[in-house]
Enzyme design. Structure first.
Site, PDB file in Angstrom:
ATOM      1  N   ASP A 172       3.460   6.883  10.222  1.00  0.00           N
ATOM      2  CA  ASP A 172       3.189   6.529   8.830  1.00  0.00           C
ATOM      3  C   ASP A 172       3.637   7.733   7.999  1.00  0.00           C
ATOM      4  O   ASP A 172       3.833   8.837   8.529  1.00  0.00           O
ATOM      5  CB  ASP A 172       1.705   6.207   8.599  1.00  0.00           C
ATOM      6  CG  ASP A 172       1.504   5.443   7.279  1.00  0.00           C
ATOM      7  OD1 ASP A 172       2.449   5.418   6.456  1.00  0.00           O
ATOM      8  OD2 ASP A 172       0.412   4.881   7.059  1.00  0.00           O
TER       9      ASP A 172
HETATM   10  C1  BGC Z   1       1.436   3.575   3.922  1.00  0.00           C
HETATM   11  C2  BGC Z   1       2.373   2.660   4.708  1.00  0.00           C
HETATM   12  C3  BGC Z   1       3.691   2.573   4.003  1.00  0.00           C
HETATM   13  C4  BGC Z   1       4.265   3.964   3.850  1.00  0.00           C
HETATM   14  C5  BGC Z   1       5.598   3.993   3.137  1.00  0.00           C
HETATM   15  C6  BGC Z   1       2.073   4.914   3.622  1.00  0.00           C
HETATM   16  O1  BGC Z   1       1.298   5.661   2.749  1.00  0.00           O
HETATM   17  O2  BGC Z   1       0.253   3.774   4.639  1.00  0.00           O
HETATM   18  O3  BGC Z   1       1.802   1.403   4.866  1.00  0.00           O
HETATM   19  O4  BGC Z   1       4.555   1.720   4.700  1.00  0.00           O
HETATM   20  O5  BGC Z   1       3.374   4.760   3.084  1.00  0.00           O
HETATM   21  O6  BGC Z   1       5.433   3.740   1.792  1.00  0.00           O
END
Ligand code: BGC
Length: 756
Positions: free
Chosen positions: A229
């Protein structure tokens, strides 16, 4: 792409560098080897493609796109085909934009109604989450675009999501939290998995070897790529070793240098790095080699689809004869969301909708007598008496009042959790005041997670739209006026109050740690075990027609653990309107050795039925449908005994039941020794024979026949107290004929019998 050749020719520096993003949305190109960059984009309820390199959330607008209903809504459709269709549309949009992987679906379990991201998640039930996300993954990937199932694992709260340590016992992990991912990973084979920020049982998910490699790859056979993530990497070298292939976004080369140093110093073998690089190259090749040349993205068609999906997803929670609305009635349309709908959640899944259709837009010009009043302001939770008064006046003048209420953006979003489970006070007051002057009130809710409903018994109708996407207004119009028959059902329980929720005392935890002390008793598994009243149970949803269930058939009444059985049930539409019913199949164990939920969902099907039509719906139940995860055995086990097979319209509306008996050998998992109890030996003839001399020598058992004792003591009482007594007690309480040596002889024999 000749991946092996490219890999062989790459320098250590090039390889390490490929293992992190170039920017927020791309991997790096390796120009010398003709490896192009690879683009990922948020979603998953549309495309949130950011064209500026380093923009994460909100600094600039993403491209104009179509905002589909969020997962909280689509889950309520219980419709695999619909989710597949949604996936195909998203895959097509990705191809049109050159996006190689869409970041989703998000399948975390809704442990608490307070989780700020519940609107992005599917269900409190792992079967619903894994089946529906699997269908969506297959849809996207059928267009040769990857998905990233997320957030693996247990990102079930936003409070301290980057550091919190989630303490979850193995049984709950297996039966609930792993299971939400397991089915989708095994059956739909997502191209990538995104690991979550949090720790699970003390280890950051980004470096959790047991889960990223042991579980995901070795047990489930996942052969795609694992990415972090955004910013979830804690220790890059440990992560690489654990199976984290790609760090997102980039780390300005800082973590790449850590990898290089670790390889040079022999702390990690270059083969481990090669493994990650190979997976990244494979992902790029998979997309590039089958990249569509020309794709048409018809935004208007997808806008229509978004409305259709919402129509199949909205849940009619309550209807006391007020719905569908009469087209000749004068209708007070109250609430800001009638004209400015809240149709999506905030954070990384936020879509720049190219157009929005509200209820007001959809109803306008269709000849209805409508009177609008805003009723509340959702930018702050403040009571505005003037707005309420105008709404009350409108309600007075009409035959019915439809109040479009819901949670404002401020109340639920990625990044933080909700503070309570209530609607804003100004909206609850508005509903109460309207009720004073108008007996026919319908509440239409837009929210990503359950709310308390102090007015539930007083209003005549409630529609749960969840967050219904940019064309929610068309769906609202068609459903309210009966042009479409409602067919969604709740993929989660709506408790009466927050305090009823099983995680209440342990959410969001303290000192950066949260203990999942409710174990497997999540959602309806808890409310049913505690026989609690709920506002609306899991699986509940009404229709404008009536369905009848009959003829539940099972292929066998007696089966051996591990055998599958076929189950079928006839469902008839006995009303006057065509509709769709979500038939739910639960298994309810009668066995009492292990603490288990009263019933668990083991199958569901959505069937379309014309008025008067009957269809037979079939299911197959395998071993897992009867099993629980036994932590001592470290395996799925089936207890012998009776199980009810229940088909119903909700978890609390079981219509037909058949009992089956499962024969399963007793599982002995612990070696026998002096501390084994008498009851450990019961239920198996050979063991009972072995233990007989010990039993016979026990004075409490054999002192006197029961009837001759002075105390009021029954045989049942003796059995109950003797059962948990360890064998060694016979040394003091026996007749002296059994010593330690004799006990060892007996327990050795027992161990030998079962290979322990
Ligand atoms: C979120 C993800 C997301 C990623 C990219 C993160 O903060 O938890 O779900 O895909 O950012 O934006």
């Amino acid at each position: 792409m000749d991946i092996k050749k490219i890999l062989k020719g790459m320098t250590l520096e090039e390889k390490a560098s490929l293992c992190s993003g170039r920017d927020f949305w791309h991997t790096k190109a390796v120009k010398s080897r003709n490896v192009p960059e690879f683009e990922v984009s948020d979603g998953p309820h549309g495309l949130r493609r950011q064209t500026l390199k380093d923009d994460h959330i909100g600094a600039s607008e993403s491209i104009k796109a179509v905002c589909f209903p969020a997962a909280c809504a689509t889950a309520a459709s219980f419709d695999r085909n619909l989710l597949n269709k949604l996936g195909k549309a998203l895959g097509n949009e990705c191809q049109a934009e050159g996006v190689g992987t869409i970041l989703g679906p998000a399948v975390n379990i809704k442990r608490s109604p307070l989780c700020g991201r519940n609107f992005e998640y599917f269900s409190e039930d792992p079967l619903v989450a894994s089946e529906l996300s699997g269908a969506m993954i297959k849809g996207v990937q059928s267009k040769n675009v990857g998905t990233s199932i997320k957030h693996f694992l247990a990102n079930n709260q936003e409070t301290r999501r980057q550091t919190v340590n989630e303490i979850i016992d193995e049984r709950a992990l297996r039966e609930i939290y792993f299971a939400a991912f397991e089915g989708a990973v095994k059956d739909a084979a997502p191209w990538t998995v995104m690991c979550s920020y949090n720790k699970v049982n003390g280890i950051h998910m980004s470096e959790n070897k047991r889960l990223l490699t042991g579980l995901l790859r070795d047990e489930w056979g996942f052969d795609g790529l694992v990415m972090s993530d955004w910013g979830a990497v804690n220790n890059r070298v440990l992560g690489l070793d654990a199976g984290l292939d790609l760090e997102m976004p980039g780390s300005y080369g800082i973590n790449d240098r850590e990898i290089i140093a670790a390889v040079k110093e022999g702390r990690i073998s270059e083969a481990v790095l090669d493994r990650a690089v190979e997976r990244i190259l494979k992902l790029i090749d998979k997309f590039e080699s089958r990249r569509a040349k020309t794709v048409k993205w018809d935004k208007d068609a997808d806008h229509e689809l978004a409305g259709k999906i919402e129509e199949e997803s909205a849940v009619l929670l309550k209807n006391e004869g007020v719905l569908p609305l009469d087209k000749n009635d004068a209708i007070a349309v109250i609430g800001k969301y009638a004209k400015n709908p809240r149709f999506q959640g905030g954070g990384s899944s936020h879509i720049n909708a190219f157009k929005v259709t509200s209820f007001w837009d959809a109803a306008k010009g269709k000849g209805h007598e409508l009177l609008y009043a805003q009723g509340f302001d959702d930018s702050k939770d403040e009571i505005d008496r003037a707005l309420i008064l105008k709404a009350v006046n409108a309600a007075k003048k009409c035959d019915v009042a439809v109040i479009f209420a819901g949670l404002p953006d401020l109340f639920e979003s990625e990044g933080y959790d909700r503070k309570h489970m209530r609607l804003p006070d100004c909206q609850n007051l508005l509903i109460e005041e309207v009720l004073k002057v108008q007996p026919n009130v319908v509440v239409v809710l837009s929210n990503g997670s359950p709310v308390e409903m102090p007015w539930k018994d007083d209003v005549k109708g409630i529609f749960e739209m969840y967050l219904g996407g940019q064309n929610v207004g068309t769906a609202e119009y068609n459903l309210l006026f009966g042009k479409t028959n409602p067919s969604g059902k709740l993929p989660e329980t709506f408790p009466v109050k927050l305090e009823d929720n099983p995680s209440f005392l342990n959410f969001p935890g303290a000192n950066d740690c949260v203990v999942y002390s409710e174990g497997v008793f999540v959602g309806y598994r808890y409310y049913d075990a505690k026989k609690m009243d709920v506002n609306f149970p899991f699986g509940h949803g009404l229709s404008y027609t009536t369905y009848k269930y009959a003829n539940l058939k099972v292929s066998k009444r007696k089966l051996k653990a591990g055998e599958t059985i076929e189950v079928s049930v006839d469902v008839s539409n006995i009303g006057r309107m065509a509709g769709k019913e979500i038939v739910q199949l639960y298994v309810a164990p009668h066995t009492n050795g292990i603490s288990r939920p009263v019933r668990e969902l083991k199958g569901f099907e959505k069937v379309a039925l014309k008025a008067g039509e009957t269809k037979t719906v079939s299911f197959t139940l395998d071993k897992r449908a009867f099993a629980y995860f036994d932590t001592q055995q470290n395996d799925w086990c089936v207890e012998p005994g009776d199980y009810d097979i229940e088909a119903g319209a909700s978890s609390r509306d079981i219509r037909v039941v058949k009992k089956v008996n499962v024969d399963s050998p007793r599982v002995f998992r612990k070696r026998f020794d002096e501390n084994s109890t008498f009851s450990d030996f019961l239920g198996d003839e050979k063991l009972e024979a072995l233990i007989k001399p010990v039993f016979d020598s026990h004075r409490h058992v054999n002192d006197k026949p029961v009837g001759e004792r002075s105390e009021a003591i029954s045989q049942e009482m003796i059995d109950a107290t003797c059962g948990p007594t360890p064998l060694r007690a016979v040394i003091g309480f026996g007749d002296g004929t059994i010593d330690h040596e004799k006990l060892k002889e007996i327990t050795d024999k027992a161990n030998a019998m079962f290979g322990l």
